[in-house]
Design an enzyme around this catalytic site. Sequence first.
Site, PDB file in Angstrom:
ATOM      1  N   GLU A  95      -5.195  -8.754   0.840  1.00 51.15           N
ATOM      2  CA  GLU A  95      -5.895  -7.896   2.001  1.00 51.15           C
ATOM      3  C   GLU A  95      -7.424  -8.026   1.646  1.00 51.15           C
ATOM      4  OE1 GLU A  95      -4.711  -4.921   4.151  1.00 51.15           O
ATOM      5  OE2 GLU A  95      -2.231  -5.785   3.972  1.00 51.15           O
ATOM      6  N   GLU A 107       0.789  -1.424   0.209  1.00 51.51           N
ATOM      7  CA  GLU A 107      -0.250  -0.345  -0.084  1.00 51.51           C
ATOM      8  C   GLU A 107       0.510   1.543   0.005  1.00 51.51           C
ATOM      9  OE1 GLU A 107      -2.834  -0.188   3.594  1.00 51.51           O
ATOM     10  OE2 GLU A 107      -3.888  -2.210   2.732  1.00 51.51           O
TER      11      GLU A 107
END
Length: 440
Positions: free
Chosen positions: A355, A162
């Site tokens: 995720e 991320e």
Amino acid sequence: MPTDPYASRTAPPRFPDGFLWGVSTSAHQIEGAADLREPSVWDTFTAAPGRVKDGSTAAVACDHYHRYREDVALLADLGVNAYRFSVSWPRAASPGGLDFYDRLTDELCAAGVRPVPTLYHWDLPAGLDWLDRDTASRFADHVSRVAARLGDRITRWITLNEPAEHTLLGHALGAHAPGGRLLFDALPAAHHQLLAHGLAVRALRASGAADIGIANSHGPTWPASGDRADIEAADFYDTLLNRLFADPLLLGAYPAGLGDLMPGDVTADLEVISEPLDFYGVNYYAPTRVGAPQGTEIEFGGLTLPAELPFTVLDIEGVPVTDFGWPVVPEGLTELLTGFRDRYGDRLPPVVITENGCSGDGLDDQDRIAYLDGHLRALHRALEAGVDVRGYFVWSLLDNFEWAEGYTRRFGLVHVDFGTLARTPKASYGWYRDFLRTQR
Ligand code: IFM
């Protein structure tokens, strides 16, 4: 007596053979043993008062460093065939630090669980800064060292976690380490992470690795209304949080207008950044509803968003929310993936959901079961619509240190008592285990 998780739901969809089923964690959030590694920017950040909601640090966290055998046994019992964890750069840089990942890798392989390490998940060694270009080549050196040590047993690698959130929260808004509040001047930190990713892909390939991806966070952006000002604001937000991090990787170009905000001439860097990937990792939690700027500071998801941003983030009404206040919108995952397939076409490699999960308290976590069940069905609809999806990882195996929220947000399938460090599987752990049995 085992419960039937589908007693009140229709039968689960069937995913293709060979699908990767896993759970995810990250080093700083679970390992503890901070005295056995070099310091990271998160140690510095959490030492300052007022940065973390409950005043906690990750010095002990879940003490996974010492309890990894128990945690691998939980993975084996769960029945996942893959485990996404991260290698702490500050630990890897300390004497003997890689020994831990050596032991963990051996334990996973012995349990029949494929190790899928992320090489950077936000715990930058103290003293380094993503605003410095040199950090990208330092990262490539770290990656080469890790690959040289573990590459005989590990085939699948994730470079970064991320970079969008890391740039936004860590450098633009100051909610995460290192605490920069630079707004758009934070963009060089994004570019240097993307460059680090590209250099890492090259370093991994040079070490013989053949299965390489990234874990990028993405979500659909919904304009608040059909008004032009709302549509433009939503488009800008989408560019900043989605396309800024996917276009350079998949198309070799920054979205129009943003390349000029990057440091210097980035043409040569974009060639490095767009090294072909073997899979594209997507972290999906929720869509975002965005409207025209209102010229006032707003509170959103625990953040104070400054008035000068050219958009406003708004609540999505009429859907459940998690205890973090995040909307629960499974169909957003189908929309995101089909949208990616349409935008990137053949340039999009097979997708892995790296995720997905939600926070919430309690051992009988029916809300989490509903969340995961809904998202797996939404993922299957994306497959049916022709998106090449190859895997799914739940965030997270254990309750853990949720960054600026400390230990107040619990994302685990397994409850952790942060006093005794005892692990107790929640209802969702049993549900996921039963679901995985239907896929064998
Ligand atoms: O805990 C984080 C993780 O570190 C990165 N993705 C989102 C998770 C939940 O906030």
